[in-house]
Design a protein around this motif. Structure first.
Motif, PDB file in Angstrom:
ATOM      1  N   MET A 266      -2.816   8.152 -51.675  1.00  0.00           N
ATOM      2  CA  MET A 266      -3.257   7.934 -53.054  1.00  0.00           C
ATOM      3  C   MET A 266      -2.139   8.230 -54.045  1.00  0.00           C
ATOM      4  N   GLY A 267      -0.975   8.644 -53.544  1.00  0.00           N
ATOM      5  CA  GLY A 267       0.169   8.906 -54.405  1.00  0.00           C
ATOM      6  C   GLY A 267       0.208  10.309 -54.967  1.00  0.00           C
ATOM      7  N   LEU A 268      -0.540  11.248 -54.359  1.00  0.00           N
ATOM      8  CA  LEU A 268      -0.587  12.622 -54.849  1.00  0.00           C
ATOM      9  C   LEU A 268       0.264  13.545 -53.987  1.00  0.00           C
ATOM     10  N   ARG A 269       0.693  14.640 -54.572  1.00  0.00           N
ATOM     11  CA  ARG A 269       1.384  15.701 -53.840  1.00  0.00           C
ATOM     12  C   ARG A 269       0.388  16.815 -53.557  1.00  0.00           C
ATOM     13  N   TYR A 270       0.775  17.717 -52.656  1.00  0.00           N
ATOM     14  CA  TYR A 270      -0.135  18.802 -52.265  1.00  0.00           C
ATOM     15  C   TYR A 270      -0.532  19.661 -53.454  1.00  0.00           C
TER      16      TYR A 270
ATOM     17  N   GLN B  28       4.423   2.825 -52.017  1.00  0.00           N
ATOM     18  CA  GLN B  28       4.139   3.778 -53.079  1.00  0.00           C
ATOM     19  C   GLN B  28       3.547   5.096 -52.562  1.00  0.00           C
ATOM     20  N   TRP B  29       3.306   5.198 -51.262  1.00  0.00           N
ATOM     21  CA  TRP B  29       2.801   6.437 -50.696  1.00  0.00           C
ATOM     22  C   TRP B  29       3.847   7.528 -50.849  1.00  0.00           C
ATOM     23  N   ILE B  30       3.392   8.764 -50.970  1.00  0.00           N
ATOM     24  CA  ILE B  30       4.304   9.902 -51.025  1.00  0.00           C
ATOM     25  C   ILE B  30       4.792  10.188 -49.611  1.00  0.00           C
ATOM     26  N   LYS B  31       6.085  10.220 -49.451  1.00  0.00           N
ATOM     27  CA  LYS B  31       6.676  10.522 -48.144  1.00  0.00           C
ATOM     28  C   LYS B  31       6.687  12.038 -47.929  1.00  0.00           C
ATOM     29  N   PRO B  32       6.658  12.490 -46.679  1.00  0.00           N
ATOM     30  CA  PRO B  32       6.636  13.939 -46.420  1.00  0.00           C
ATOM     31  C   PRO B  32       7.798  14.688 -47.077  1.00  0.00           C
ATOM     32  N   GLU B  33       8.974  14.087 -47.139  1.00  0.00           N
ATOM     33  CA  GLU B  33      10.107  14.771 -47.755  1.00  0.00           C
ATOM     34  C   GLU B  33       9.989  14.827 -49.286  1.00  0.00           C
ATOM     35  N   GLU B  34       9.140  13.988 -49.880  1.00  0.00           N
ATOM     36  CA  GLU B  34       8.913  14.014 -51.329  1.00  0.00           C
ATOM     37  C   GLU B  34       7.784  14.972 -51.717  1.00  0.00           C
TER      38      GLU B  34
ATOM     39  N   ILE C  69       6.926  18.036 -52.164  1.00  0.00           N
ATOM     40  CA  ILE C  69       7.428  19.395 -52.340  1.00  0.00           C
ATOM     41  C   ILE C  69       6.429  20.192 -53.173  1.00  0.00           C
ATOM     42  N   ARG C  70       6.485  21.504 -53.044  1.00  0.00           N
ATOM     43  CA  ARG C  70       5.579  22.395 -53.773  1.00  0.00           C
ATOM     44  C   ARG C  70       6.192  22.697 -55.139  1.00  0.00           C
ATOM     45  N   TYR C  71       5.918  21.864 -56.124  1.00  0.00           N
ATOM     46  CA  TYR C  71       6.511  22.027 -57.449  1.00  0.00           C
ATOM     47  C   TYR C  71       5.762  23.056 -58.297  1.00  0.00           C
ATOM     48  N   LEU C  72       4.497  23.318 -58.009  1.00  0.00           N
ATOM     49  CA  LEU C  72       3.700  24.216 -58.834  1.00  0.00           C
ATOM     50  C   LEU C  72       3.608  25.627 -58.254  1.00  0.00           C
TER      51      LEU C  72
END
Length: 127
Positions: free
Chosen positions: A39-43, A90-96, A98-101
């Motif tokens: 869905m294009g989201l990060r963790y 457009q999917w988020i790749k595992p290397e992208e 990252i835990r930004y928050l």
């Protein structure tokens, strides 16, 4: 083990090569099954925003990080309305992913703990 974002066994698993070798495939399977990257989201986009420490951490994001987060949410909500995942490019790749928050949340929790310590200090007058 106990962090501001909950219980995590990740440090113990990463410390053991055997555990990492056994658990990593299941972890990757679970992340793919959850579908948030499709869905294009990060963790960190999945963190509960109603928590006070997460709210304060969101206020510490840079303007660019905040814009990117908003864009990811809008794109994911549009994909949800259409009942379809994003195109594969457009999917988020595992290397992208990252835990930004997380660093901001941990910093807020450390500040809260420090504030509790300083607020609990009792001052006595010398005689």
């Amino acid at each position: 083990m106990f962090g501001p974002l909950g219980i995590s066994l990740a440090p113990q698993v990463r410390a053991s090569k055997t555990l990492t070798r056994w658990i990593k495939p299941f972890a990757n399977w679970y992340v793919n099954l959850s579908g948030y990257r499709k869905m294009g989201l990060r963790y960190d986009d999945l963190l509960v925003e109603e928590r006070d420490d997460v709210q304060r951490a969101l206020g510490r994001l840079t303007e660019r990080e905040n814009y990117d987060r908003t864009f990811r949410f809008k794109r994911a909500s549009q994909a949800s309305v259409l009942h379809a995942n994003l195109p594969k490019e457009q999917w988020i790749k595992p290397e992208e992913d990252i835990r930004y928050l997380r660093p901001h949340v941990e910093e807020v929790v450390k500040e809260d703990n420090e504030r509790k310590v300083w607020d609990a200090i009792s001052v006595e007058r010398r005689k």
